[in-house]
Each structure stands twice: as structure tokens, then as C-alpha cells.
Enzyme design. Structure first.
Site, PDB file in Angstrom:
ATOM      1  N   ILE A  65       0.856  -1.185   0.000  1.00  0.00           N
ATOM      2  CA  ILE A  65       0.000   0.000   0.000  1.00  0.00           C
ATOM      3  C   ILE A  65       0.894   1.239   0.000  1.00  0.00           C
ATOM      4  O   ILE A  65       1.048   1.918   1.030  1.00  0.00           O
ATOM      5  CB  ILE A  65      -0.980   0.006   1.203  1.00  0.00           C
ATOM      6  CG1 ILE A  65      -1.763  -1.312   1.269  1.00  0.00           C
ATOM      7  CG2 ILE A  65      -1.946   1.192   1.101  1.00  0.00           C
ATOM      8  CD1 ILE A  65      -2.695  -1.438   2.468  1.00  0.00           C
ATOM      9  N   PRO A  66       1.522   1.535  -1.153  1.00  0.00           N
ATOM     10  CA  PRO A  66       2.340   2.746  -1.233  1.00  0.00           C
ATOM     11  C   PRO A  66       1.455   3.971  -1.006  1.00  0.00           C
ATOM     12  O   PRO A  66       0.361   4.060  -1.562  1.00  0.00           O
ATOM     13  CB  PRO A  66       2.882   2.724  -2.662  1.00  0.00           C
ATOM     14  CG  PRO A  66       2.632   1.346  -3.169  1.00  0.00           C
ATOM     15  CD  PRO A  66       1.484   0.812  -2.404  1.00  0.00           C
ATOM     16  N   HIS A  67       1.910   4.874  -0.167  1.00  0.00           N
ATOM     17  CA  HIS A  67       1.106   6.045   0.148  1.00  0.00           C
ATOM     18  C   HIS A  67       2.007   7.228   0.447  1.00  0.00           C
ATOM     19  O   HIS A  67       3.151   7.055   0.868  1.00  0.00           O
ATOM     20  CB  HIS A  67       0.187   5.766   1.344  1.00  0.00           C
ATOM     21  CG  HIS A  67       0.925   5.328   2.558  1.00  0.00           C
ATOM     22  ND1 HIS A  67       1.340   4.023   2.746  1.00  0.00           N
ATOM     23  CD2 HIS A  67       1.339   5.999   3.662  1.00  0.00           C
ATOM     24  CE1 HIS A  67       1.967   3.916   3.900  1.00  0.00           C
ATOM     25  NE2 HIS A  67       1.991   5.102   4.479  1.00  0.00           N
ATOM     26  N   CYS A  68       1.469   8.421   0.217  1.00  0.00           N
ATOM     27  CA  CYS A  68       2.234   9.634   0.492  1.00  0.00           C
ATOM     28  C   CYS A  68       1.299  10.826   0.526  1.00  0.00           C
ATOM     29  O   CYS A  68       0.166  10.765   0.060  1.00  0.00           O
ATOM     30  CB  CYS A  68       3.311   9.841  -0.563  1.00  0.00           C
ATOM     31  SG  CYS A  68       2.651  10.114  -2.217  1.00  0.00           S
TER      32      CYS A  68
END
Length: 155
Positions: A65-68
Site C-alpha cells: 500500500i504505497p502512500h504519500c
């Protein structure tokens, strides 16, 4: 959390070529920027890469779950991806990742960011949900499956 509020059919990709973590982050940043007039692919990529450098967003069982947070982002944006083959994502269990949910959040949305991440983690810890996503054979089927499970988990 209703996925339909952050995910759209345009941001749901089935059988995307995997290749590598860095190439994935580049491709998905470009894909997200195409569907959002306020975001640039470079801003998304740089924020995702900076987050990954803090520690992998690979949560195990083939899921990441790449998040930024992105300053120019005005609303939470989700993108669901099923890769055509797994890639090394430095996941906590060292397994290859083939399902990813990319989350881009406005810089000031700290509480909402955590709430959405928590909801996504709950969904992706359901084996039946993940298997249904892996079984999808088109982007539309992938989107419909994700939305259906999201709605079922709310009831």
C-alpha cells in the site's frame, strides 16, 4: 471506508507489467497524473519514493500500500493495481508483491490519511478479498470486485 469515494475505474489497472519497484512507482505516478489535472507525475513519484525510503509499504502476502502526502493534492486519490507478475517490493515477509493500492493524500489530511490506511489494511487482510482481486481478468472486473467487497465490509 467506502472505496468508491477514492477509487475510480480509470485508476484501476489489471495486469500491469511489474518489472521493478522503481519502474512501478514511475508508471503509476504517470498514470495517476494523467487522471488529475492538479498533480504532476514528478511530484507523485518523488513523494512515493521518499515514503518508500523511510520503510517499505509492502505489508506481506503479496500486497503493498504505497502512500504519500502531496502538497498539490486536493482530495484523497486511490489507485488499485494488479500486476501481471510479482515484483520485489522489500515487503516485510520478503514475498513478491502483485496487488497494490496506491494512496495519494493532501498534505494536511493526517487523520483521514491514517483512517483510510487502516481501512485498506483491514480489507487487504481478508484472504477472500485478495484472491478475488487476483482472479480478476480485466480492469473493470477488478474495480467492481473491490467496490463490492468494500460495500460488503461496511454492512
Amino acid at each position: 471506508m467506502q472505496l468508491s469515494t477514492i477509487l475510480s475505474p480509470e485508476r484501476t489497472v489489471c495486469n500491469m507489467p511489474g518489472v521493478s519497484k522503481k519502474r512501478f512507482l514511475t508508471s503509476i505516478s504517470e498514470h495517476i497524473a494523467e487522471s488529475s489535472s492538479s498533480l504532476s507525475a514528478d511530484a507523485i513519484y518523488n513523494a512515493l519514493l521518499a515514503r518508500e525510503q523511510l520503510g517499505s509499504t509492502g505489508i506481506g502476502n503479496g500486497i503493498a500500500i504505497p502512500h504519500c502526502r502531496v502538497q498539490e493534492c486536493t482530495q484523497i486519490i486511490g489507485t488499485l493495481v494488479q500486476l501481471d507478475e510479482g515484483i520485489d517490493f522489500d515487503a516485510i515477509d520478503s514475498q513478491q508483491v502483485d496487488l497494490l493500492f496506491v494512496l495519494i493524500v493532501p498534505a494536511e489530511e493526517t487523520d483521514e490519511h491514517l483512517r483510510v490506511l487502516s481501512g485498506l489494511a483491514r480489507l487487504f487482510h481478508q484472504e477472500t478479498f485478495c484472491q478475488a482481486l487476483r482472479d480478476a481478468s480485466s480492469s473493470d472486473e477488478l474495480y467492481q470486485t473491490a467496490i463490492r467487497f468494500s460495500e460488503q465490509s461496511q454492512s
